[in-house]
Every structure is written in C-alpha cells, then in structure tokens.
Design an enzyme around this catalytic site. Structure first.
Site, PDB file in Angstrom:
ATOM      1  N   ASP A 250      40.322 -43.133 -45.620  1.00 53.38           N
ATOM      2  CA  ASP A 250      39.390 -43.537 -44.545  1.00 53.38           C
ATOM      3  C   ASP A 250      39.984 -44.701 -43.765  1.00 53.38           C
ATOM      4  O   ASP A 250      39.844 -44.803 -42.550  1.00 53.38           O
ATOM      5  CB  ASP A 250      38.042 -43.970 -45.137  1.00 53.38           C
ATOM      6  CG  ASP A 250      37.248 -42.779 -45.659  1.00 53.38           C
ATOM      7  OD1 ASP A 250      37.448 -41.667 -45.133  1.00 53.38           O
ATOM      8  OD2 ASP A 250      36.437 -42.966 -46.584  1.00 53.38           O
TER       9      ASP A 250
ATOM     10  N   LYS B  90      32.316 -41.433 -54.154  1.00 52.52           N
ATOM     11  CA  LYS B  90      33.524 -42.168 -53.774  1.00 52.52           C
ATOM     12  C   LYS B  90      33.816 -43.375 -54.672  1.00 52.52           C
ATOM     13  O   LYS B  90      34.962 -43.747 -54.861  1.00 52.52           O
ATOM     14  CB  LYS B  90      33.428 -42.639 -52.328  1.00 52.52           C
ATOM     15  CG  LYS B  90      33.647 -41.544 -51.297  1.00 52.52           C
ATOM     16  CD  LYS B  90      33.697 -42.140 -49.914  1.00 52.52           C
ATOM     17  CE  LYS B  90      33.891 -41.080 -48.861  1.00 52.52           C
ATOM     18  NZ  LYS B  90      34.102 -41.624 -47.519  1.00 52.52           N
TER      19      LYS B  90
END
Ligand code: ATR
Length: 381
Positions: A214, A178
């Site tokens: 997210d 990520k």
C-alpha cells in the site's frame, strides 16, 4: 415425432423442436468460432510482420503504451450491451500475449509456466474485490501462467496454513486481516513491520514472507504527478491507510501532518511516525503542497459527502483520494474546480497491485493494462 425428455423431465413435441434449435444455434457458434480463429491467425500474421519491423528498428517487443491505446480504442468501440469491457480486456490481453510470443518476446519465468501458479486474496467480505480482475489481466498480458481467485476467509490463521499446504505462490490480504496476519508469517518486511500491516504474502519456497505494498502504491501514484522530497503533505484520517501514507511520504523526505477528527488517534499516529497533528476542522491548504484523503468520507453510497469544504482548497495543491468508488469523489471534483491537480484512488490501488505482481513474478508489471482491467470492471458494475 419421437418424444424427447426436456431438462425438467417433460416429454413432447416442444422438446424436440427445441433440441433442433439448440443444434442449429450451436452450428452457428461453431461457424463463428471458425471465423474468429481465422481472424486471430490473420492478426498474428500482422503481428509477426510488425515483429520483423521492430527488430530492424532495434525496438523491443513490448510496447505497453501501444497496448493501452489498443485497449482504450476497443473499449470505446464496444457499444454492445452483451459484451462487457472486462471480457474485451481479457480476450485481447490473451491475443496480445500470443502476438508477443510470435514476435519472440522474452522467455517466461520457469515457475508458473507448467502448472499454473496459484494466487488468492483473503478477506471478509471479498466478493467485490477488484484484485482478481486486475491480476488475471496482468497474467494474461504478460503470458505468466497464474490464476488468481478471491477467497472469503473468516479466520486468517487456518487460511495461511492452507496456503502453505496447497503451495499458493502468493496472496493479497485485505480487511479485516491485514494486522492479524503478521503473527502467521515466517518473515515480515521492515516496512510492513513499521506500518503494522501486511497486504501481500510471497511464498518463497515454503517460507511465507509478508510485505506492505500500500505504501509503494501511494508513493508511485503520487510520484506520477509530483516529486515528494521536501513537500508538505496533509493526510486526512489516522487509520491503517493514513499510517501507510505517512510512513511512505516521510520516508521519501516529505513533512507530514495528520488531520484527524479524533485527537487521540491522530496524535498517537503523528507521534509514532514523526508527523505533526492538527484537528481535521483546522485543515488549511496554505500549509500543504499535497493532500491525501484516507478517510472513507465520500465513498459510495455517501457520494455527496466530502471531508473538506471547497473553500479550504487552493489552486496548485495536489489532491489525492484513496477512495475509488466512485472514481471521481466529491473531494476530487471540487479540487479540480479549485484548480488543483488530482489523483484518483484507482492509481494507488493499481500501483499497490503492480508492486505485488513484481514481488510474485519478478516480471515488469503491465501497469496500463492493470488499470484498464479495473476501470472496465468498475464501468460494468
Ligand atoms: P483504515 O484502516 O482503512 O484507514 P480506519 O482505521 O477505520 O480505516 O480509519 C479511518 C479514519 O477515517 C479514522 O481516522 C477516522 O477518524 P476517527 O479516528 O476520528 O474515527 C476517519 N473517519 C472515518 N469517518 C470519518 C468522518 N465521517 N469524518 C471524518 N473522519 C472520518
């Protein structure tokens, strides 16, 4: 009797009778398929009648609540040990897409309609990812011509080059890539830049753009239960997930406090994002309206663990756990018993996927179906 060769090279009478049995069973399958096809068409005829009624009533074709009810009913009806619910969801999602076509639903987008648009999740490990099941159910439910696969990627840079070369339309990025993926992209959305993590790539005509959904996932999951503006949010943990939660809630007008085991990491995050810091051991519910656990404490196989003791909770507190394996963590069970409102980790997972789906397809995401597909998968694991 004519000697027949079996798959392992043997010849003899058994092989012959097995060949007959195979033919016989295949005839049964053909007959059943015919019946299923007839039932499918009968179902579509009913759908067409419903479409006409909806048109007269001025209702839209899509009714996601009704679709979710159909799935829920089917999953509770399905007592088979052979047919897992994940296939129930897939088959009926495709049937519903066909029904919407019959009812004259909105035209599908031009791209992703001829040859399928390709999507993948890049991670390591990735075999247990729930993203393929969720996104493929969403594609089936909306009639979007896309395929989503999980790909284990050790080195993110060549994987992103491969994505360019093969023309993948989008990708999800999961652990451990990520952060490192940022250096491989043409554009980083300001939110992802601030969170220092990308979990979504959109291939915009050859330009690879990085986003972090997210953050949206947390906000949307919380917003289903409580308005965020002006609330005091306690965040347990100070890793990447805590950063996304803190950035999200502060951006929506909440005050955040990071409660972390190690002071150094917790303070650094708090200073960076404009939050307060307290040691984890000092958590007290009195100072909070919302609590979000971002630590892995309570995750399978350590299901008996919890980051707080139940005496630290209070009625009315909204408690969210981003752990979704198990769905009801010990923290959530104790929170429920203490009179708190709870939000499980699946909500955040599904909502981050919902935002991905929107970014990739430009369509409204079938939220309930995505959640159900993931629940079905977890039930059969
Ligand atoms: P992620 O990026 O997925 O959020 P991470 O960076 O590993 O994961 O962060 C996990 C967070 O959970 C950390 O803040 C960690 O606390 P420390 O900073 O003290 O290491 C916290 N955490 C992990 N295990 C924990 C435990 N058993 N008890 C309390 N906190 C824990």
């Amino acid at each position: 009797m004519k000697p027949t060769r079996t798959s392992d090279g043997e010849t003899g009478p058994f092989a012959d009778s097995d060949a007959n049995r195979l033919d016989e069973q295949r005839r049964i399958i053909d007959q059943l398929d015919g019946e299923i096809l007839r039932l499918f068409n009968e179902r579509l005829e009913v759908a067409a009648r419903i479409g006409a009624i909806k048109a007269r009533l001025g209702l839209g074709v899509r009714d996601t609540r009704r679709e979710a009810q159909v799935f829920q009913r089917l999953m509770s009806l399905n007592r088979s040990s052979l047919l897992s619910n994940r296939y129930v969801v897939r088959v009926f999602a495709a049937l519903m897409a066909a029904a919407r076509d019959v009812q004259g639903s909105d035209p599908r987008p031009a791209d992703g309609f001829g040859t399928p648009a390709l999507f993948a999740v890049f991670g390591n490990p990735v075999v247990h990812s729930l993203s393929p099941v969720m996104h493929n159910a969403a594609f089936a439910a909306t009639g979007y011509n896309g395929i989503y696969a999980a790909i284990r990627v050790k080195d993110i840079r060549p994987a992103v080059s491969g994505m360019r070369a093969l023309g993948l339309k989008g990708a999800s990025i999961t652990l451990p890539h990520k952060e490192s993926v940022l250096a491989c992209l043409d554009y980083i959305d300001p939110t992802a830049r601030r969170i220092k993590a990308v979990n979504t790539i959109v291939n915009d005509g050859g330009s690879l753009k990085g986003f972090n959904t997210d953050c949206d996932g947390v906000i949307r999951a919380l917003a289903e239960k409580i308005s965020i503006k002006g609330r005091r949010v306690g965040i347990l943990g100070a890793g990447g997930a805590a950063r996304a939660v803190a950035f999200g809630v502060i951006g929506r007008g909440a005050a955040a406090t990071i409660f972390n085991r190690s002071r150094e990491k917790g303070e650094a995050l708090a200073v960076d994002l404009g939050a307060d810091f307290r040691p984890l051991s000092e958590f007290a519910a009195e100072g909070c309206d919302i609590l979000v656990n971002t630590t892995p404490v309570g995750m399978s196989p350590q299901e008996q663990d919890t980051p707080l003791c139940s005496a630290q909770l209070k009625p009315g507190l909204v408690v969210m756990d981003i752990v979704y394996n198990p769905l009801k963590t010990r923290l959530l069970r104790e929170a429920e018993a203490a009179g708190c409102e709870t939000i499980d980790g699946l909500s955040m997972f599904v909502h981050q996927g919902v935002r991905q789906f929107e970014l990739w397809t430009g369509l409204a995401a079938p939220v309930e179906i995505m959640r159900m597909a993931v629940e079905a998968e977890l039930m059969t694991k």
